[in-house]
Structure formats: C-alpha cells, structure tokens
Design a protein around this motif. Structure first.
Motif, mmCIF file in Angstrom:
data_model
loop_
_atom_site.group_PDB
_atom_site.id
_atom_site.type_symbol
_atom_site.label_atom_id
_atom_site.label_comp_id
_atom_site.label_asym_id
_atom_site.label_seq_id
_atom_site.Cartn_x
_atom_site.Cartn_y
_atom_site.Cartn_z
ATOM 1 N N SER A 78 0.742 -1.479 0.083
ATOM 2 C CA SER A 78 0.154 -0.080 0.044
ATOM 3 C C SER A 78 0.900 1.147 -0.002
ATOM 4 C CB SER A 78 -0.874 0.087 1.291
ATOM 5 O OG SER A 78 -0.095 0.023 2.513
ATOM 6 N N TRP A 79 0.353 2.410 -0.625
ATOM 7 C CA TRP A 79 0.944 3.681 -0.520
ATOM 8 C C TRP A 79 -0.121 4.625 -0.416
ATOM 9 C CZ3 TRP A 79 1.459 -0.237 -4.114
ATOM 10 C CH2 TRP A 79 0.829 -0.321 -5.310
ATOM 11 N N GLN A 80 0.441 6.002 -0.396
ATOM 12 C CA GLN A 80 -0.594 7.067 -0.416
ATOM 13 C C GLN A 80 -1.572 7.048 -1.488
ATOM 14 O OE1 GLN A 80 -0.223 9.148 2.358
ATOM 15 N NE2 GLN A 80 -2.189 9.986 2.045
ATOM 16 N N GLY A 81 -2.819 7.212 -1.037
ATOM 17 C CA GLY A 81 -4.021 6.971 -2.242
ATOM 18 C C GLY A 81 -4.269 5.695 -2.594
ATOM 19 N N TYR A 82 -3.356 4.466 -2.209
ATOM 20 C CA TYR A 82 -3.823 3.229 -2.296
ATOM 21 C C TYR A 82 -4.006 2.153 -1.320
ATOM 22 C CZ TYR A 82 -3.828 -1.159 -4.965
ATOM 23 O OH TYR A 82 -4.316 -2.761 -5.070
ATOM 24 N N THR A 83 -5.296 2.196 -0.731
ATOM 25 C CA THR A 83 -4.915 1.565 0.437
ATOM 26 C C THR A 83 -6.075 0.229 0.500
ATOM 27 O OG1 THR A 83 -6.481 3.057 1.727
ATOM 28 C CG2 THR A 83 -3.948 3.283 2.243
ATOM 29 N N GLU A 84 -7.126 0.508 -0.022
ATOM 30 C CA GLU A 84 -8.269 -0.656 0.452
ATOM 31 C C GLU A 84 -7.968 -2.117 -0.186
ATOM 32 O OE1 GLU A 84 -11.894 -1.984 1.685
ATOM 33 O OE2 GLU A 84 -10.635 -0.503 2.272
ATOM 34 N N PRO A 85 -7.589 -2.269 -1.278
ATOM 35 C CA PRO A 85 -7.330 -3.672 -1.670
ATOM 36 C C PRO A 85 -6.049 -4.228 -0.883
ATOM 37 C CG PRO A 85 -7.657 -2.380 -3.910
ATOM 38 C CD PRO A 85 -7.575 -1.243 -2.559
ATOM 39 N N PRO A 86 -4.902 -3.593 -0.687
ATOM 40 C CA PRO A 86 -3.966 -4.310 0.293
ATOM 41 C C PRO A 86 -4.645 -4.577 1.687
ATOM 42 C CG PRO A 86 -3.319 -2.120 -0.192
ATOM 43 C CD PRO A 86 -4.761 -2.346 -1.103
ATOM 44 N N ARG A 87 -5.526 -3.445 2.033
ATOM 45 C CA ARG A 87 -6.234 -3.733 3.420
ATOM 46 C C ARG A 87 -7.116 -5.151 3.568
ATOM 47 N NH1 ARG A 87 -10.494 -3.440 6.109
ATOM 48 N NH2 ARG A 87 -11.614 -3.283 4.259
ATOM 49 N N LEU A 88 -7.704 -5.480 2.616
ATOM 50 C CA LEU A 88 -8.433 -6.435 2.409
ATOM 51 C C LEU A 88 -7.449 -7.698 2.496
ATOM 52 C CD1 LEU A 88 -11.198 -5.426 -0.504
ATOM 53 C CD2 LEU A 88 -11.510 -5.903 2.136
ATOM 54 N N THR B 16 10.829 -1.584 -0.635
ATOM 55 C CA THR B 16 9.846 -0.560 -0.059
ATOM 56 C C THR B 16 8.563 -1.443 0.626
ATOM 57 O OG1 THR B 16 10.372 0.469 -2.139
ATOM 58 C CG2 THR B 16 8.355 1.289 -0.908
ATOM 59 N N PRO B 17 8.627 -0.813 1.970
ATOM 60 C CA PRO B 17 7.465 -1.236 2.584
ATOM 61 C C PRO B 17 6.084 -1.124 2.312
ATOM 62 C CG PRO B 17 8.456 0.122 3.854
ATOM 63 C CD PRO B 17 9.107 0.130 2.502
ATOM 64 N N SER B 18 5.139 -1.684 2.652
ATOM 65 C CA SER B 18 3.678 -1.374 2.705
ATOM 66 C C SER B 18 3.452 -0.140 3.672
ATOM 67 C CB SER B 18 2.671 -2.370 2.775
ATOM 68 O OG SER B 18 1.420 -1.896 3.086
ATOM 69 N N MET B 19 2.840 0.895 3.119
ATOM 70 C CA MET B 19 2.506 2.009 4.097
ATOM 71 C C MET B 19 1.469 1.497 5.106
ATOM 72 S SD MET B 19 0.582 5.712 3.329
ATOM 73 C CE MET B 19 -1.169 4.816 3.243
ATOM 74 N N LEU B 20 0.463 0.753 4.923
ATOM 75 C CA LEU B 20 -0.226 0.310 6.082
ATOM 76 C C LEU B 20 0.653 -0.452 6.963
ATOM 77 C CD1 LEU B 20 -3.622 -0.909 4.113
ATOM 78 C CD2 LEU B 20 -3.097 1.031 5.485
ATOM 79 N N ALA B 21 1.321 -1.590 6.496
ATOM 80 C CA ALA B 21 2.094 -2.448 7.396
ATOM 81 C C ALA B 21 3.086 -1.383 8.280
ATOM 82 C CB ALA B 21 2.933 -3.163 6.570
ATOM 83 N N PHE B 22 3.829 -0.379 7.660
ATOM 84 C CA PHE B 22 4.589 0.401 8.396
ATOM 85 C C PHE B 22 3.963 1.048 9.472
ATOM 86 C CE2 PHE B 22 5.960 5.086 8.598
ATOM 87 C CZ PHE B 22 7.326 4.814 9.183
ATOM 88 N N GLU B 23 2.692 1.635 9.348
ATOM 89 C CA GLU B 23 1.955 2.247 10.310
ATOM 90 C C GLU B 23 1.617 1.395 11.432
ATOM 91 O OE1 GLU B 23 1.551 5.560 10.711
ATOM 92 O OE2 GLU B 23 2.220 5.892 8.818
ATOM 93 N N VAL B 24 1.419 0.030 11.253
ATOM 94 C CA VAL B 24 1.032 -0.939 12.254
ATOM 95 C C VAL B 24 2.378 -1.145 13.039
ATOM 96 C CG1 VAL B 24 0.128 -2.956 12.814
ATOM 97 C CG2 VAL B 24 -0.961 -1.910 11.064
ATOM 98 N N LEU B 25 3.132 -1.580 12.154
ATOM 99 C CA LEU B 25 4.353 -2.255 12.941
ATOM 100 C C LEU B 25 5.094 -1.211 13.680
ATOM 101 C CD1 LEU B 25 5.341 -4.697 9.844
ATOM 102 C CD2 LEU B 25 4.390 -5.186 12.324
#
Length: 287
Positions: free
Chosen positions: A118-128, A218-227
């Motif tokens: 995931s990255w800025q502006g692209y989060t819903e599919p990787p969140r699923l 390059t990490p996923s933005m969502l994963a980075f925020e959680v971890l």
C-alpha cells in the motif's frame, strides 16, 4: 487450496470482497454473476505467492488475472500461475519495477489493481489482503486459549510487511497474554527496519536475496504504520542463515524455502531466556 503459502488467505479473500463490492452478491454458480465476473480482470505484481492467490481467486469466481513477475522470480512460478489460468507477464528487473508496470497496466486497460503493498492513495485492496491474513492469528489465539500455552516471543518474517502487520495487530488486539513481537527481514531488504528507524517510508538498496518472497525494498504503508506502533524490535538475517533454517525444517519434516524459514532463522539468531516459548510461522511449503 493447494497453493502452498499463507498468501492464499489474502488474495482470494480480497478478490471475493472486491467482487462483492462491485456486484452486491457472490456465488460460484450464478450465471448472471458469471457474466459480470467474466468482464473483470485483476492485475498485480508478485514475488510469486501473492500472484498465485490472486490468480486462484479470479479463477474460482470466473474472472481473469494478469500477473507481472520481475526477472528475479523463479520460472517455476510461471507454470504454477498458468495452471491457475493466469496470464503471466515478465516485467522489470525488480519487484518494485514490476509493481509500477502493473499499476500502469491496470490504469490503461481499466483492470482492477490488487496489490498486497500500500501507498498514499492506494490502501483498500491491500487492506483486504491483510484482513484475510488475520485468520492465522485468530486460529492461533483460539488454540493457545484452549491449551493455556501462550508464546513469549513471536517471530514474524516480512517482505512488504502485510503478514507481519496483520498478525501483530491481532495479537495486540485480542490475545490475553502479550508476547514480544520481533519482525525478521533479509539483510539485503530491511525496508521496514530502516523505515522505522528513519520515521518514514524508506526504500532500501541491496542485492537479490535467496528469500525471494521477502526480497522487497519498499514497505507497505499500512504495514509500516501498524508495525512501528506494535512491533517490539526488528532483526535482519543473512541468506546463509535462512538456508540453514530451511535445512533444519526440512529435516524435521516441514519442507519449506528460505522465505518460509526466515522466522526460524530470526529465532536462531536471538538470545532468548531458557524459559522462553517462541512462536514461528512457516509461511510457505515446497510445492
């Protein structure tokens, strides 16, 4: 599902949820739905296993899949993807390059881009995708609650970080006994460790690792925020240590790959107390 990796929980689930969003219903036997899903094409870049899951999900529900593989992905994945009826495209020298090509492919052809990063502006599919992975943590929680044996340390291998973040989130959310959470990365691709240290998403440089499914720069933005909030520490392991862990698991009757054995390699490198009860997850088999 015979896919041989935890990714099956994410990609197939995400395909199903995106189809539900678009069509309002989901069944493999509805002729009307099949007419709609046959018009849908899912596109992603993959280091191997995520592409397998997306391809399987598309096949099950009657859609199409186009999977972009960098030249570093083993040829064996091409045959396995084609067996799932996916169109395979060799794109770019690295995983990161194939991601950019997949984004362009989806945009130009009105396909559905289903990445696990995931990255800025692209989060819903990787969140699923990550939501699908939480099944692993919940099944473990139920087992530990039943037998009363809770781990003191959990080693979570990471590429872009989706699995590690999903498991870490669920541990912090609803495990009654809290372990130390250690994220394990290849020393050639410590993108999450570096990002946490710098305080922002950071792309790293490195050679190609034998931990191919973890070799993400390059990490996923969502994963980075959680971890960055929920992991206790980050460690890196060498290709040699991953291969040693793979050989050990093979000898124990758990055939896997260096990627699948990375958690054990992280454990082997840790100096844990003698009364520790560490948990590792073997994330893929040799299929």
């Amino acid at each position: 599902m015979g896919l041989g990796a935890f990714k099956a929980l994410g990609g197939v689930y995400a395909v199903a949820q995106l189809m539900l969003t678009k069509n309002g219903t989901l069944t493999t036997s509805s002729d009307k739905l099949r007419e709609e899903t046959e018009k849908m094409t899912f596109v992603c870049a993959s280091a191997g296993n995520h592409g397998m899951a997306v391809a399987a999900g598309a096949r099950i529900f009657g859609a199409h899949a186009r999977i972009h593989l960098a030249k570093t992905v083993p040829q064996a994945f091409v045959s396995r993807l084609e067996a799932q009826q996916a169109q395979v495209i060799r794109s770019g020298d690295t995983y990161e390059e194939s991601v950019q090509i997949a984004i362009k492919d989806a945009a130009e052809n009105n396909y559905i881009h289903l990445a696990d990063g995931s990255w800025q502006g692209y989060t819903e599919p990787p969140r699923l995708v990550m939501e699908g992975y939480t099944v692993i943590a919940e099944e473990m929680r139920a087992a530990f609650a039943m037998n009363g044996e809770w781990p003191t340390h959990v080693f979570l291998q990471a590429g872009v970080g989706g699995l590690a973040a999903a498991i870490a989130y669920m541990i912090r959310k609803n495990w009654s006994k809290q372990p130390e959470i250690i994220v394990v990365e290849p020393d050639e691709a410590p993108c999450l460790k570096t990002s946490v240290e710098t305080g922002e998403l950071t792309t790293v440089d490195g050679a190609v690792s034998n931990m191919g499914r973890l070799d993400c720069k390059t990490p996923s933005m969502l994963a980075f925020e959680v971890l960055k909030a929920m992991a206790d520490r980050f460690v890196v392991i060498s290709d040699a240590k991953a291969a040693e862990a793979q050989n050990l698991l093979n000898e124990l009757g758990l055939p896997t790959t260096p990627s699948g054995a990375a958690g054990l390699a992280g454990l082997n490198a840790a100096a844990l107390p003698v009364d520790a009860k560490p948990l590792i997850i073997v994330t893929e088999g040799q299929v």
